[in-house]
Design an enzyme around this catalytic site. Sequence first.
Site, PDB file in Angstrom:
ATOM      1  N   ALA A  91      -0.861   2.321   0.117  1.00 12.61           N
ATOM      2  CA  ALA A  91      -1.545   3.300  -0.458  1.00 12.61           C
ATOM      3  C   ALA A  91      -3.060   3.184  -0.975  1.00 12.61           C
ATOM      4  O   ALA A  91      -3.698   4.201  -0.867  1.00 12.61           O
ATOM      5  CB  ALA A  91      -0.796   3.994  -1.558  1.00 12.61           C
ATOM      6  N   ASP A  92      -3.413   2.003  -0.922  1.00 14.44           N
ATOM      7  CA  ASP A  92      -4.934   1.719  -1.435  1.00 14.44           C
ATOM      8  C   ASP A  92      -5.301   0.388  -0.528  1.00 14.44           C
ATOM      9  O   ASP A  92      -5.443  -0.539  -1.293  1.00 14.44           O
ATOM     10  CB  ASP A  92      -4.875   1.514  -2.816  1.00 14.44           C
ATOM     11  CG  ASP A  92      -6.456   1.359  -3.138  1.00 14.44           C
ATOM     12  OD1 ASP A  92      -7.246   1.755  -2.565  1.00 14.44           O
ATOM     13  OD2 ASP A  92      -6.586   1.006  -4.535  1.00 14.44           O
ATOM     14  N   LEU A  93      -5.280   0.520   0.597  1.00 10.60           N
ATOM     15  CA  LEU A  93      -5.807  -0.740   1.421  1.00 10.60           C
ATOM     16  C   LEU A  93      -7.226  -0.954   1.317  1.00 10.60           C
ATOM     17  O   LEU A  93      -8.117  -0.461   2.283  1.00 10.60           O
ATOM     18  CB  LEU A  93      -5.386  -0.510   2.780  1.00 10.60           C
ATOM     19  CG  LEU A  93      -5.630  -1.850   3.639  1.00 10.60           C
ATOM     20  CD1 LEU A  93      -4.510  -2.949   3.071  1.00 10.60           C
ATOM     21  CD2 LEU A  93      -5.028  -1.665   5.200  1.00 10.60           C
ATOM     22  N   ARG A 100      -9.625   3.703   4.780  1.00 11.37           N
ATOM     23  CA  ARG A 100      -9.815   3.429   3.224  1.00 11.37           C
ATOM     24  C   ARG A 100     -10.059   1.873   3.162  1.00 11.37           C
ATOM     25  O   ARG A 100     -11.054   1.605   2.453  1.00 11.37           O
ATOM     26  CB  ARG A 100      -8.336   3.342   2.817  1.00 11.37           C
ATOM     27  CG  ARG A 100      -8.526   2.793   1.374  1.00 11.37           C
ATOM     28  CD  ARG A 100      -9.130   3.618   0.431  1.00 11.37           C
ATOM     29  NE  ARG A 100      -9.162   3.501  -1.261  1.00 11.37           N
ATOM     30  CZ  ARG A 100     -10.172   2.565  -1.463  1.00 11.37           C
ATOM     31  NH1 ARG A 100     -11.339   2.424  -0.415  1.00 11.37           N
ATOM     32  NH2 ARG A 100     -10.256   2.053  -2.831  1.00 11.37           N
TER      33      ARG A 100
END
Length: 243
Positions: free
Chosen positions: A167-169, A208
Amino acid sequence: MSHSQDLSGDDGARYRVSAVWSHSFDPEWFRPGAWGSDARPVDAGGRGGAWFVTAPGGELVLRFYQRGGLMAHLSRDAYLRTGVARSRAFAEFDLLQRMVERGLPVPAPVAAAFWPRAGALYQAAILVERLESARPLPSVLGTLAAEHWTAVGRTVRWFHDEGIDHADLNGFNILWFKGSVYVIDFDKGRQRAQGLTGTRWQRRNLDRLHRSLLKLDWSDSPLGLDAAWEHVLAGYSEGAGHP
């Protein structure tokens, strides 16, 4: 053979514990003060949600689930209850355990905690094994050559081929550890269908990561951002497998 054990605690608390650690687990592990000098804040300037812990069985990271941004003004650390199994901690624990079983380069989960709170809310925390000498990408930019960035790309592709949606690479969640690339912090991560390429969620992961790298100081890098990113994409295109 079960790889984890579910336990109940006081006031409705629930715990999921790795079989490796279940023989010595104590709910007090989730209270930083209980560790005394064996617990150190990960980031004194942060929200106070993570601790390095020296346990009898090894070095651990204790992380409490906390909100950031505007939602933190409403509730810093409470979430809407939708079932224990779907809580942030249990979901991340289960995802980490599946990845460890597949040989993916992630820290092994130790235990997850769920505490019901007033109304329909809950709080949660997770303990994972610490990659003690690991360094996040931003802290080693000056030492990373082309082959290191290719390894980053190949590792991201490995996760994607396994259907793992991070979800937050970002650069701080990718670590260089003992000559290999590791990935951490799978809060809100998801298991998706395996073997797919070019999906929206995979492109979102890469975008991201690229945005996070844009924010770094590349003055000491031997390559620079553009060249490094080309090697990331080249490694990603090569296909899955341990770098």
